[in-house]
Design an enzyme around this catalytic site. Structure first.
Site, PDB file in Angstrom:
ATOM      1  N   HIS A  53      28.696  42.175   9.379  1.00  0.00           N
ATOM      2  CA  HIS A  53      30.007  42.563   9.927  1.00  0.00           C
ATOM      3  C   HIS A  53      30.042  44.075  10.132  1.00  0.00           C
ATOM      4  O   HIS A  53      30.828  44.788   9.505  1.00  0.00           O
ATOM      5  CB  HIS A  53      31.128  42.102   8.997  1.00  0.00           C
ATOM      6  N   ASP A 157      31.370  34.245   3.683  1.00  0.00           N
ATOM      7  CA  ASP A 157      30.350  35.307   3.789  1.00  0.00           C
ATOM      8  C   ASP A 157      29.052  34.861   3.131  1.00  0.00           C
ATOM      9  O   ASP A 157      27.968  34.987   3.705  1.00  0.00           O
ATOM     10  CB  ASP A 157      30.813  36.587   3.072  1.00  0.00           C
TER      11      ASP A 157
HETATM   12  P1  NAP Z   1      40.363  34.211  -2.146  1.00  0.00           P
HETATM   13  O1  NAP Z   1      40.662  34.372  -0.708  1.00  0.00           O
HETATM   14  O2  NAP Z   1      41.472  34.348  -3.115  1.00  0.00           O
HETATM   15  O3  NAP Z   1      39.672  32.774  -2.332  1.00  0.00           O
HETATM   16  C1  NAP Z   1      39.322  32.315  -3.598  1.00  0.00           C
HETATM   17  C2  NAP Z   1      38.999  30.842  -3.509  1.00  0.00           C
HETATM   18  O4  NAP Z   1      38.534  30.413  -4.791  1.00  0.00           O
HETATM   19  C3  NAP Z   1      40.216  29.960  -3.194  1.00  0.00           C
HETATM   20  O5  NAP Z   1      39.802  28.949  -2.298  1.00  0.00           O
HETATM   21  C4  NAP Z   1      40.558  29.353  -4.560  1.00  0.00           C
HETATM   22  O6  NAP Z   1      41.129  28.087  -4.482  1.00  0.00           O
HETATM   23  C5  NAP Z   1      39.177  29.224  -5.144  1.00  0.00           C
HETATM   24  N1  NAP Z   1      39.194  29.059  -6.586  1.00  0.00           N
HETATM   25  C6  NAP Z   1      39.786  29.863  -7.511  1.00  0.00           C
HETATM   26  N2  NAP Z   1      39.564  29.380  -8.742  1.00  0.00           N
HETATM   27  C7  NAP Z   1      38.841  28.245  -8.577  1.00  0.00           C
HETATM   28  C8  NAP Z   1      38.303  27.311  -9.475  1.00  0.00           C
HETATM   29  N3  NAP Z   1      38.459  27.444 -10.779  1.00  0.00           N
HETATM   30  N4  NAP Z   1      37.616  26.257  -8.974  1.00  0.00           N
HETATM   31  C9  NAP Z   1      37.434  26.129  -7.643  1.00  0.00           C
HETATM   32  N5  NAP Z   1      37.908  26.985  -6.738  1.00  0.00           N
HETATM   33  C10 NAP Z   1      38.602  28.050  -7.204  1.00  0.00           C
HETATM   34  O7  NAP Z   1      39.269  35.255  -2.651  1.00  0.00           O
HETATM   35  P2  NAP Z   1      37.930  35.818  -2.001  1.00  0.00           P
HETATM   36  O8  NAP Z   1      37.294  34.866  -1.082  1.00  0.00           O
HETATM   37  O9  NAP Z   1      37.178  36.352  -3.163  1.00  0.00           O
HETATM   38  O10 NAP Z   1      38.446  37.046  -1.131  1.00  0.00           O
HETATM   39  C11 NAP Z   1      39.165  38.141  -1.715  1.00  0.00           C
HETATM   40  C12 NAP Z   1      39.933  38.888  -0.624  1.00  0.00           C
HETATM   41  O11 NAP Z   1      39.013  39.581   0.224  1.00  0.00           O
HETATM   42  C13 NAP Z   1      40.699  37.948   0.276  1.00  0.00           C
HETATM   43  O12 NAP Z   1      41.932  38.512   0.602  1.00  0.00           O
HETATM   44  C14 NAP Z   1      39.820  37.837   1.491  1.00  0.00           C
HETATM   45  O13 NAP Z   1      40.489  37.493   2.690  1.00  0.00           O
HETATM   46  C15 NAP Z   1      39.248  39.235   1.562  1.00  0.00           C
HETATM   47  N6  NAP Z   1      37.999  39.204   2.331  1.00  0.00           N
HETATM   48  C16 NAP Z   1      38.104  39.361   3.673  1.00  0.00           C
HETATM   49  C17 NAP Z   1      36.963  39.261   4.452  1.00  0.00           C
HETATM   50  C18 NAP Z   1      37.079  39.412   5.936  1.00  0.00           C
HETATM   51  O14 NAP Z   1      38.149  39.749   6.429  1.00  0.00           O
HETATM   52  N7  NAP Z   1      36.042  39.156   6.700  1.00  0.00           N
HETATM   53  C19 NAP Z   1      35.723  39.013   3.879  1.00  0.00           C
HETATM   54  C20 NAP Z   1      35.660  38.847   2.498  1.00  0.00           C
HETATM   55  C21 NAP Z   1      36.824  38.945   1.725  1.00  0.00           C
HETATM   56  P3  NAP Z   1      42.696  27.888  -4.754  1.00  0.00           P
HETATM   57  O15 NAP Z   1      43.365  28.386  -3.517  1.00  0.00           O
HETATM   58  O16 NAP Z   1      42.814  26.426  -4.973  1.00  0.00           O
HETATM   59  O17 NAP Z   1      43.047  28.708  -5.975  1.00  0.00           O
END
Ligand code: NAP
Length: 464
Positions: A53, A157
């Protein structure tokens, strides 16, 4: 306010730099220093944003002028809590803003989480992005199957990076050891696990769409897993994202399977599957992931008792981040952030970004809390500022302890060396060890001091 005084920002990621910019705007007379533990600035832009990216990474161009034109000082290679105490920074500066992100992983809390072959996204993403903390990491990816737990953008990612071909990697700054390890791993299947359904997945549409655009991987989605529509009572902005996501997922589900003999990595979207245990042993590492079918009602997960075992050799959990303990400051354990009240840790000490509110949103989403912290720091200076000496005193203290700090001009040398070492088409060949980064600076210093005598010193290049 145009007064004087000094503010120290800890962390040179986007949040820290948004805060620096705002302080400069609100109080041009105040000196702003940005400290980072690494010799490289930009935090997650360098170490977290996916290496394919590059457009997202180009946000650094917006931040560079802070250091090159607007007098903000970068003081890299300084670890607060080791090289200098937070209490010392508090004495040297009129106000301090903490913008250190959330560098730890949330835990799954299932048996087997500590087996070899299980990685949290903080480490795994750091590894493929060449973060020095993970330079020695050699993840076990025996193939042919990997499970990626989570339905957020980080999970996308990780799955995507694992599925890249060497051709696709050629335009990225994927760290060399990771590129080599991934290219050498014969993957057939990546399971992307969401414990809830497509309507609850956190994917953004652009990132989801990319999963269908990979050269040698194809998304596998079961049409029966997809709801017919987005509920009418959904917030309109959220409804737009979800509708787009459903269209994309339907497009994936409608795709014919790849023709026999075409070797493609299948990326299975397993909605409504929750991990229950990771199976394996200390010698062989992970051998399987036990998952349970769930039902989702009103957004909540219900167990069904129906379990399946996925034969995988690696599990990467992408389930969100937590702030890690920061010397001398209490953590809010429940929220996984540095304990704070609306960004205030104590008068004169503020926190912003993921360390304040947890890991959410794209880069610009951190601007609000960064501006907030900046405004509070400036207000504090106006009321209580004592014109503390800031940077020069810190530099002197660190020099007296024998530490070599890294200035922005030093980083530019590292940057130049990385770009010069890159093969054609690649943006850079990253140094993954701090010692190698410092060697570039030392070589440049030595060249400069020897120039008069005509001696030349060989510059370092990324060694992996
Ligand atoms: P996230 O968007 O909060 O996603 C976390 C995922 O983990 C959710 O699907 C959640 O499911 C799941 N999860 C949590 N606890 C779990 C468990 N015990 N068992 C199974 N699944 C579980 O977090 P992230 O992907 O780490 O991203 C962090 C932030 O960075 C986000 O705002 C993201 O958009 C941003 N980011 C953006 C980009 C981009 O714009 N290209 C790239 C990378 C990251 P539930 O919903 O059921 O809790």
């Amino acid at each position: 306010m145009d007064g004087t005084g000094s503010v120290c920002i800890i962390g040179s990621g986007p949040t820290g730099l948004y805060a620096a910019d705002e302080i400069r705007r609100l109080a041009p007379g105040v000196t702003v220093d940005v400290i980072d533990r690494l010799p490289t600035p930009y935090g997650l832009v360098r170490g977290g944003v996916a290496p394919d990216h590059q457009k997202t990474k180009s946000v650094v161009r917006q931040f560079e002028p802070l250091f090159t034109a607007h007098g903000v000082r970068f003081i890299g290679n300084v670890s607060v809590g080791e090289d200098v105490e937070l209490a010392e920074l508090r004495r040297l500066y009129d106000a301090v803003v903490i913008a250190v992100g959330a560098a730890g992983d949330r835990k799954l809390g299932v048996p087997g989480e500590d087996l070899p072959g299980v990685y949290g996204s903080a480490g795994f993403v750091g590894w493929y992005n060449g973060h020095p903390d993970y330079a020695a990491m050699k993840p076990r990816i025996p193939g042919p199957r990997v499970a990626v737990v989570g339905n957020g953008n980080v999970a996308l990612d990780v799955a995507r990076i694992l599925a890249l071909t060497p051709g696709e990697m050629a335009a990225t700054d994927l760290a060399r050891p990771a590129a080599d390890a991934i290219a050498a791993t014969p993957l057939t299947d990546i399971y992307l696990l969401g414990r809830r359904g497509p309507l609850e997945a956190q994917f953004t549409s652009a990132e989801l769409r990319e999963m269908g655009e990979l050269a040698a991987a194809c998304p596998v989605v079961h049409a029966g897993d997809l709801p017919d529509a987005v509920p009418d009572d959904t917030d309109p902005r959220e409804a737009r994202r979800l509708k787009r996501n459903l269209e994309i997922l339907r497009g994936f589900a409608d795709r014919p399977p790849p023709p026999p003999g075409e070797d493609r990595v299948r990326i299975h979207f397993l909605f409504r599957h929750a991990p229950r245990a990771i199976l394996g042993n200390a010698r062989d590492g992970v051998t399987a992931l036990l998952v349970e079918r769930t039902q989702v009602a009103g957004g909540s997960v219900r167990a069904t008792g129906a379990t399946t075992s996925l034969a995988v050799g690696t599990v990467v959990t992408c389930i969100g981040y937590r702030a890690t303990p920061f010397r001398g400051l209490p953590l809010d354990e429940e929220r996984g952030v540095i304990a704070n009240a609306e960004g205030v840790v104590e008068p004169g000490l503020y926190v912003a970004g993921w360390a304040r509110h947890g890991p959410r949103g794209v880069i610009t989403a951190n601007r609000a809390s960064a501006r907030d912290a900046a405004a509070m720091a400036v207000e504090h200076l106006a009321a209580h500022g004592e014109n503390r000496p800031g940077g020069p005193a810190l530099e002197a203290l660190l020099a007296s302890r024998g530490y070599r700090t890294v200035a922005f001009a030093d980083w530019q040398r590292i940057d130049d060396a990385e770009r010069a070492a890159a093969a054609e088409g690649r943006p850079r060949e990253k140094f993954i060890r701090v010692a190698d980064m410092l060697a570039v600076i030392e070589a440049a210093d030595a060249t400069a001091s020897c120039a008069a005598g005509g001696t030349t010193v060989a510059a370092a290049s990324p060694s992996v």
